[in-house]
Design an enzyme around this catalytic site. Structure first.
Site, PDB file in Angstrom:
ATOM      1  N   CYS A 384       0.884  -1.279   0.083  1.00 47.43           N
ATOM      2  CA  CYS A 384      -0.006   0.075   0.003  1.00 47.43           C
ATOM      3  C   CYS A 384       0.825   1.340   0.145  1.00 47.43           C
ATOM      4  O   CYS A 384       1.488   1.674  -1.098  1.00 47.43           O
ATOM      5  CB  CYS A 384      -0.963  -0.006   1.182  1.00 47.43           C
ATOM      6  SG  CYS A 384      -2.514   0.972   0.772  1.00 47.43           S
ATOM      7  N   HIS A 519      -3.702  -4.879   0.406  1.00 50.76           N
ATOM      8  CA  HIS A 519      -2.909  -5.172   1.591  1.00 50.76           C
ATOM      9  C   HIS A 519      -3.374  -6.947   1.612  1.00 50.76           C
ATOM     10  O   HIS A 519      -4.082  -7.305   2.170  1.00 50.76           O
ATOM     11  CB  HIS A 519      -4.049  -4.782   2.871  1.00 50.76           C
ATOM     12  CG  HIS A 519      -3.743  -3.409   3.074  1.00 50.76           C
ATOM     13  ND1 HIS A 519      -2.612  -2.707   3.832  1.00 50.76           N
ATOM     14  CD2 HIS A 519      -4.324  -2.422   2.815  1.00 50.76           C
ATOM     15  CE1 HIS A 519      -2.670  -1.694   3.923  1.00 50.76           C
ATOM     16  NE2 HIS A 519      -3.661  -1.383   3.300  1.00 50.76           N
ATOM     17  N   GLU A 521      -2.037  -8.755   3.587  1.00 48.48           N
ATOM     18  CA  GLU A 521      -2.221  -9.544   4.851  1.00 48.48           C
ATOM     19  C   GLU A 521      -3.477  -9.860   5.581  1.00 48.48           C
ATOM     20  O   GLU A 521      -3.782 -10.686   6.295  1.00 48.48           O
ATOM     21  CB  GLU A 521      -1.393  -8.622   5.938  1.00 48.48           C
ATOM     22  CG  GLU A 521      -2.263  -7.288   6.435  1.00 48.48           C
ATOM     23  CD  GLU A 521      -1.627  -6.152   5.390  1.00 48.48           C
ATOM     24  OE1 GLU A 521      -1.187  -6.631   4.231  1.00 48.48           O
ATOM     25  OE2 GLU A 521      -1.799  -4.984   5.824  1.00 48.48           O
TER      26      GLU A 521
HETATM   27  N1  GLN Z   1      -1.798   6.808   2.809  1.00 50.15           N
HETATM   28  C1  GLN Z   1      -1.826   5.968   1.719  1.00 50.15           C
HETATM   29  C2  GLN Z   1      -3.390   5.986   0.932  1.00 50.15           C
HETATM   30  O1  GLN Z   1      -4.227   6.665   1.503  1.00 50.15           O
HETATM   31  C3  GLN Z   1      -1.699   4.476   1.706  1.00 50.15           C
HETATM   32  C4  GLN Z   1      -2.752   3.963   2.650  1.00 50.15           C
HETATM   33  C5  GLN Z   1      -2.304   2.559   3.285  1.00 50.15           C
HETATM   34  O2  GLN Z   1      -1.095   2.204   3.168  1.00 50.15           O
HETATM   35  N2  GLN Z   1      -3.055   1.752   3.656  1.00 50.15           N
HETATM   36  O3  GLN Z   1      -3.407   5.822  -0.379  1.00 50.15           O
END
Ligand code: GLN
EC number: 6.3.4.2
Length: 546
Positions: A384, A519, A521
């Site tokens: 992410c 993600h 995970e």
């Molecule tokens: N802050 C980044 C976004 O909002 C990544 C978010 C995250 O890593 N969950 O896109």
């Protein structure tokens, strides 16, 4: 088809919080599932927030995202990891949601002028939601958040009492998780707090059938007898939950302690025994693994590891399935920004992981770690924010776009290599993005989306050749396709996409450098580790061997 008469196992907690109610609930549900029952599980949270999506990870730990895009309590993550099942927004509700729906109905005139009260209206809504979560299940395990005696938990306990009254013991039992503290000076285990906690439950009309006694030290027979007598439960209903090295031992420990015997007796379940062979083997490989890898975990909430719960567990799952201990080296991204020693640590690891995150703090440190992984050909996984930073790092240091930035850190940037999703929706017009508008005004891309993997990519290989994979999201910003061509002609390949959105990138001239917008995970389970995390650990193991 006859409708299933769901049976309910309520799990309450006493004495203090953090006793492992979530793990207890998951473990019992796991044993029942492995015995062939159709099992569901529900977490009820007494806080007023409608969901934990807006809570600080420092205060509340991780926000777990379900496949249908609900932002839920981290216990739902435990449920999925233990039960190897997908749950949904139905499997977690909060006081805030209960009140919101009752008030909403009242505003629409749904109560025909009646005075709306906690009893019956709020309690009825709670019962409706519990039944909804139980639908289609033979057994529903219901975990009540908080501790007995909390004012905000009372309506939930009342709902449980009423359901017991309506359905009887054959369909509703209550399990109370308490602490048996060890007084070190005297070397003695104490039962009094448990007695008080059970008395508190009785005062509101609930007599627990089973006591789960969390303890540091083995509880001797005499003490079990004392607990049985004072709490008015059968002797075989006092179940010891002794501290364990791994949470995944708990189903096995509960089985050994005989928890299924009274559950089967009270709920009048047909004879059964759980098949835990595979689970047993995985636990052995967690406790005594043959191999070891060192993984640098470059994060900013290191003082509160709960905020990376799913990722830590996913690393354990990968390790268990590869008979490998994943030794996490916690590296504070802010330290990496200012001191060389932190960078020095990266020289001794077999893999570098940059997890998700929000906000600007520590990003330059994360970027340094990414440069280090790229230049030194160390296996790298970015998740992410980790992917977004991998792209920025490449833009700045390889493509020479010095001002490349994310609109998250610099909204007015001239080189928005990472930009706001809303812009993309405006441009494409037809983009189907499931978003949620938070009260703070932001929108997030949440939940599961399909991702097409590129032929011959490391990503596709990690997912065993699958052309389409499904993973979960929680982010606001996106990789900007305007930069794609420059990236791709210079060695950074887009290896995953979803309707034109860049979902994964990897490097051509690197043994294993993969970064994903989703993600991974959130879909990892002990018995079904996530593919890309498993591959990352495999690659790190290779690296360690060479
Ligand atoms: N802050 C980044 C976004 O909002 C990544 C978010 C995250 O890593 N969950 O896109």
């Amino acid at each position: 088809m006859s409708k299933i008469e769901t049976k309910y196992i309520f799990v309450t907690g006493g004495v203090l919080s953090s006793l492992g109610k979530g793990i207890t609930s998951s473990s019992i549900a796991t044993l029942l599932k492995h015995s062939g029952f159709k099992v569901g599980i529900l977490k009820i949270d007494p806080y007023i927030n409608v969901d934990p999506g807006t809570m600080s990870p420092l205060e509340h730990g991780e926000v777990f995202v379900t496949h249908d895009g609900a932002e839920t309590d981290l216990d739902i993550g435990h449920y999925e990891r233990f039960l190897n099942m997908n749950f949904s927004s139905k499997n977690n509700f909060t006081t805030g949601q209960v009140y919101l729906s009752v008030i909403d109905r009242e505003r629409k005139g749904g109560y025909l002028g009646k005075t709306i009260q906690v009893i019956p209206h709020i309690v009825d809504e709670i019962k409706r939601r519990i039944r909804l979560a139980g639908e289609e299940n033979e057994i529903l395990v219901v975990e009540l958040g908080g501790t007995v005696g909390d004012i905000e938990g009372l309506p939930f306990l009342e709902a449980m009492r009423e359901m017991k009254h309506e359905y009887g013991m054959e369909r509703v039992i209550s399990l109370h998780v308490t602490l048996i503290p060890l007084i070190r000076a005297a070397g003695e285990l104490k039962t009094k707090p448990t007695q008080h906690s059970v008395q508190e439950l009785r005062r509101i009309g609930i007599t627990p059938q089973i006591i789960i006694a969390r303890t540091e030290k083995e509880i001797p027979k005499e003490l079990k007898s004392k607990l049985s007598m004072s709490c008015d439960v059968d002797y075989d209903c006092v179940i010891m939950a002794q501290d364990a090295k791994s949470i995944y031992q708990m189903p096995l420990n509960f089985l050994k302690e005989g928890v299924l015997v009274p559950i089967a007796r009270f709920l009048k379940l047909p004879e059964f025994s759980p098949d835990m062979k595979e689970w047993d083997l995985l636990v052995k490989q967690i406790l005594a693994p043959q191999n070891e890898v060192k993984i640098a975990f470059v994060g900013k909430y290191l003082s509160l590891k709960e905020s990376y719960k799913s990722l830590i567990e996913a690393l354990i799952h990968a390790g268990a399935n590869l008979d490998t201990k994943v030794d996490i080296q916690w590296i504070d991204s802010e330290e990496l920004e200012k001191n060389e020693e932190a960078l020095e640590q990266l020289k001794y690891v077999d893999g570098i992981l940059v997890p998700g995150g929000f906000g600007e703090r520590g990003i330059n440190g994360k970027m340094r770690a990414i440069t280090f992984a790229r230049e030194n050909k160390i296996p790298f996984l970015g998740i992410c924010l980790g992917m977004q930073l991998a792209i920025l790092e490449y833009c700045r240091n390889v493509l020479g776009i010095k001002d490349a930035d994310s609109m998250e850190f610099n909204p007015a940037t001239k080189e928005p290599a990472i930009y706001l999703i809303e812009n993309f929706i405006d441009q494409a017009g037809n983009q189907q993005v499931r978003t949620h508008t938070s009260p703070m005004g932001g929108t997030m891309r949440l939940g599961e989306y399909e991702c097409q993997t590129k032929e011959n990519s490391k990503l596709q290989a990690a997912y065993q050749g699958q052309k389409v994979i499904k993973e979960r999201h929680r982010h606001r910003y996106e990789a900007n396709p305007k930069y794609r061509e420059r990236l791709e002609t210079n060695g950074m390949v887009v290896s995953g996409e979803s309707n034109g959105l860049i979902e994964a990138v990897e490097l051509e001239n690197h043994p294993w450098f993969v970064a994903v917008q989703f993600h991974p995970e959130f879909t990892s389970r002990l018995q079904a580790p996530n593919c890309v995390i498993l591959e990352f650990i495999k690659q790190s193991l290779e690296f360690a061997r060479n």
